[in-house]
Design a protein around this motif. Structure first.
Motif, mmCIF file in Angstrom:
data_model
loop_
_atom_site.group_PDB
_atom_site.id
_atom_site.type_symbol
_atom_site.label_atom_id
_atom_site.label_comp_id
_atom_site.label_asym_id
_atom_site.label_seq_id
_atom_site.Cartn_x
_atom_site.Cartn_y
_atom_site.Cartn_z
ATOM 1 N N ILE A 6 37.413 43.109 62.272
ATOM 2 C CA ILE A 6 36.334 43.651 61.438
ATOM 3 C C ILE A 6 36.869 44.722 60.499
ATOM 4 N N GLY A 7 37.711 45.618 61.013
ATOM 5 C CA GLY A 7 38.280 46.671 60.176
ATOM 6 C C GLY A 7 39.126 46.120 59.049
ATOM 7 N N ILE A 8 40.027 45.186 59.364
ATOM 8 C CA ILE A 8 40.885 44.606 58.335
ATOM 9 C C ILE A 8 40.068 43.785 57.345
ATOM 10 N N ALA A 9 39.101 43.008 57.840
ATOM 11 C CA ALA A 9 38.268 42.201 56.941
ATOM 12 C C ALA A 9 37.512 43.084 55.966
ATOM 13 N N THR A 10 36.988 44.213 56.449
ATOM 14 C CA THR A 10 36.271 45.131 55.564
ATOM 15 C C THR A 10 37.183 45.675 54.480
ATOM 16 N N MET A 11 38.375 46.096 54.861
ATOM 17 C CA MET A 11 39.299 46.667 53.894
ATOM 18 C C MET A 11 39.753 45.628 52.869
ATOM 19 N N ILE A 12 40.085 44.434 53.322
ATOM 20 C CA ILE A 12 40.530 43.386 52.399
ATOM 21 C C ILE A 12 39.398 42.976 51.459
ATOM 22 N N ALA A 13 38.180 42.832 52.004
ATOM 23 C CA ALA A 13 37.046 42.426 51.172
ATOM 24 C C ALA A 13 36.727 43.487 50.125
ATOM 25 N N VAL A 14 36.766 44.752 50.519
ATOM 26 C CA VAL A 14 36.461 45.828 49.576
ATOM 27 C C VAL A 14 37.483 45.859 48.439
ATOM 28 N N VAL A 15 38.764 45.820 48.808
ATOM 29 C CA VAL A 15 39.805 45.834 47.783
ATOM 30 C C VAL A 15 39.751 44.570 46.931
ATOM 31 N N GLY A 16 39.544 43.420 47.562
ATOM 32 C CA GLY A 16 39.507 42.161 46.826
ATOM 33 C C GLY A 16 38.340 42.082 45.861
ATOM 34 N N ILE A 17 37.154 42.509 46.301
ATOM 35 C CA ILE A 17 35.980 42.470 45.425
ATOM 36 C C ILE A 17 36.170 43.421 44.247
ATOM 37 N N ALA A 33 39.350 42.536 37.301
ATOM 38 C CA ALA A 33 39.983 41.433 36.574
ATOM 39 C C ALA A 33 39.007 40.788 35.607
ATOM 40 N N GLN A 34 37.743 40.677 36.031
ATOM 41 C CA GLN A 34 36.731 40.110 35.142
ATOM 42 C C GLN A 34 36.524 41.005 33.918
ATOM 43 N N LEU A 35 36.467 42.328 34.131
ATOM 44 C CA LEU A 35 36.318 43.255 33.014
ATOM 45 C C LEU A 35 37.507 43.175 32.057
ATOM 46 N N LEU A 65 39.172 36.453 57.140
ATOM 47 C CA LEU A 65 37.760 36.751 56.899
ATOM 48 C C LEU A 65 37.575 37.537 55.605
ATOM 49 N N GLY A 66 38.431 38.547 55.367
ATOM 50 C CA GLY A 66 38.314 39.349 54.160
ATOM 51 C C GLY A 66 38.564 38.537 52.900
ATOM 52 N N ALA A 67 39.597 37.687 52.925
ATOM 53 C CA ALA A 67 39.889 36.848 51.763
ATOM 54 C C ALA A 67 38.763 35.849 51.512
ATOM 55 N N THR A 68 38.182 35.313 52.585
ATOM 56 C CA THR A 68 37.070 34.367 52.440
ATOM 57 C C THR A 68 35.840 35.060 51.845
ATOM 58 N N ALA A 69 35.544 36.272 52.327
ATOM 59 C CA ALA A 69 34.402 37.020 51.785
ATOM 60 C C ALA A 69 34.611 37.318 50.306
ATOM 61 N N THR A 70 35.838 37.675 49.934
ATOM 62 C CA THR A 70 36.139 37.933 48.526
ATOM 63 C C THR A 70 35.952 36.680 47.683
ATOM 64 N N TYR A 71 36.403 35.544 48.197
ATOM 65 C CA TYR A 71 36.267 34.284 47.467
ATOM 66 C C TYR A 71 34.794 33.920 47.246
ATOM 67 N N GLY A 90 31.015 34.293 39.321
ATOM 68 C CA GLY A 90 31.818 33.764 38.229
ATOM 69 C C GLY A 90 33.041 34.607 37.921
ATOM 70 N N MET A 91 33.586 35.280 38.920
ATOM 71 C CA MET A 91 34.747 36.154 38.728
ATOM 72 C C MET A 91 36.025 35.444 39.166
ATOM 73 N N PRO A 92 37.161 35.892 38.669
ATOM 74 C CA PRO A 92 38.428 35.378 39.212
ATOM 75 C C PRO A 92 38.639 35.913 40.626
ATOM 76 N N TRP A 93 39.230 35.067 41.478
ATOM 77 C CA TRP A 93 39.462 35.471 42.877
ATOM 78 C C TRP A 93 40.779 36.214 42.954
ATOM 79 N N VAL A 94 40.722 37.505 43.244
ATOM 80 C CA VAL A 94 41.914 38.343 43.291
ATOM 81 C C VAL A 94 41.959 39.102 44.605
ATOM 82 N N VAL A 95 43.024 38.886 45.367
ATOM 83 C CA VAL A 95 43.310 39.685 46.564
ATOM 84 C C VAL A 95 44.709 40.251 46.374
ATOM 85 N N PRO A 96 44.833 41.532 46.046
ATOM 86 C CA PRO A 96 46.151 42.107 45.749
ATOM 87 C C PRO A 96 47.122 41.936 46.912
ATOM 88 N N PRO A 97 48.349 41.526 46.640
ATOM 89 C CA PRO A 97 49.350 41.382 47.723
ATOM 90 C C PRO A 97 49.569 42.683 48.491
#
Length: 406
Positions: free
Chosen positions: A48-59, A65-67, A349-355, A362-369
């Protein structure tokens, strides 16, 4: 155990066997395989902790990226010149010939102009004049839409054929507020009806145009007594000459009073928004970090319970020659594996939530390495810290006491 002969005494000395990586993984995963449900529940907090962090950063990264894509499409080479105030605080006007003068600056590629009219636009004459709906009426030249890189949602833009006729083009916000859905409908301006010939798509760099009703320059002069003084000049220049053009605009548009001309960069608002996209992200990252720490506490608690439940196993291994270091390594490895499983699940989970969020908007899917690497690294760090105390406690157990506890 392995045997070694002491050269000086000739006696055989026993030494503990070393554990290879495969052996370490085997003994470290033994506790996980025997208690799968506890493993799932313990890893859930980490996930849950990692998913939250990845989703927040990814979103946040996807929104940024859209801007930036929007900025690339709209361009950052547009400047807007407007009249300011004189040194005495009086309103001033730009010269009538200022659009042509602006177009002669080296590096300027396109110029468009608008002039404000003291009129209101309504659906019919029966609506009170005071109810403007926040819509302004402007005269516009035929180069405005091209300079703004705008497109028509429906109908046509102003041109030489309709410049003299009672025709009007609406910004998309104006059309919504007036209830106009397409070309051919009429609106009431200055005591007469004008035919809507087109509706403009959204213009992020010129929100004032979105809320305007635009008339041809000649029609505005002939039908609504427009004085011909522009109130906004829009120009596009080459990227390399933007800064030079910005300095030249005031002296070119109004050579006698250059201080009366204000120059702005409408793309700066989008640039600032892109740069500050992560401001709110820090708070959410903090919440994700708290969830990760709570998950780490859960792992530590699980490992302590595991040590207490497996005292017989620890005593048996110690009595068979396992060193304290090997016992510590076993339980630290088990903690790392437990945290690593939660971390991998959290990354997925975080990458899936971001996607899902990016696809719905309608945004590009970006999860920073760096977010993926940092998140998994934090997982391993939490796992190491969570397993240290239980591992040390297990290593300190006496073989005889551990075996007696059964």
């Amino acid at each position: 155990m392995s045997r070694a002969t002491d050269r000086r005494t000739g006696l055989t000395r026993l030494s503990p066997a070393t554990l290879g990586p495969r052996d370490v993984l085997h003994v470290g995963s033994a506790g996980l395989r025997s208690r799968p449900m506890r493993v799932v529940l313990s890893a859930l907090g980490i996930a849950i902790g990692i998913a939250t962090m990845i989703a927040v950063v990814g979103i946040s990264a996807s929104s940024k990226a859209q801007l930036l894509e929007k900025l690339d499409a709209l361009g950052t080479n547009m400047l807007v010149a407007t009249p300011g105030q004189s040194m005495f605080g009086d309103d001033v006007k730009l010269p009538k010939g200022s659009p042509g003068m602006l177009g002669r600056i080296a590096g300027v590629e396109q110029v468009g102009a608008t002039g404000d009219l003291d009129q209101s636009v309504r659906r019919t004459e029966k609506i009170p004049k005071e109810e403007t709906g926040g819509i302004t009426v402007k005269a516009a030249d035929d180069g405005l839409l091209r300079t703004l890189r705008g497109t028509m949602a429906s109908g046509a833009w102003l041109n030489a054929a309709n410049d003299r006729s009672p025709s009007v083009v609406l910004g998309h916000v104006s059309a919504q507020r007036l209830g106009i859905t397409g070309a051919g409908q009429q609106v009431y301006i200055g005591g007469r009806y004008f035919t809507v010939i087109g509706i403009i798509d959204p213009l992020p760099l010129a929100p004032e145009i979105e809320r305007s009703a635009l008339l041809g320059w000649t029609a505005a002069s002939n039908l609504l007594a427009f004085d011909g003084h522009p109130t906004s000049l829009y120009e596009r220049s080459t990227d390399a000459s933007v800064h030079d053009v910005r300095d030249l605009i005031p002296r070119t548009v109004d050579p006698e009073n250059p201080h009366n001309v204000q120059v702005t960069d409408p793309s700066s608002a989008l640039q600032a928004k892109a740069e500050t996209e992560g401001a709110f992200t820090n708070l959410l990252l903090g919440l994700g970090g708290v969830a990760l720490l709570v998950g780490g506490v859960g792992v530590a608690n699980t490992m302590i319970i595991s040590v207490l439940e497996r005292r017989h196993e620890i005593g048996l291994r110690r009595s068979m020659g396992a060193t304290r270091g090997q016992i510590r390594l076993q339980f630290v490895t088990e903690s790392l594996l437990l945290s690593g499983l939660g971390g991998i699940a959290g990354l997925v989970l975080g990458a899936t939530a971001t996607y899902v969020f990016a696809a719905s908007g309608g945004m590009p899917w970006v999860v920073p390495p760096w977010a993926v690497g940092g998140g998994f690294g934090a997982t391993l760090l939490i796992g190491t810290l969570a397993g240290l105390y239980p591992a040390v406690r297990a290593a300190r157990l006496s073989p005889t006491l551990a075996l007696q506890a059964v």
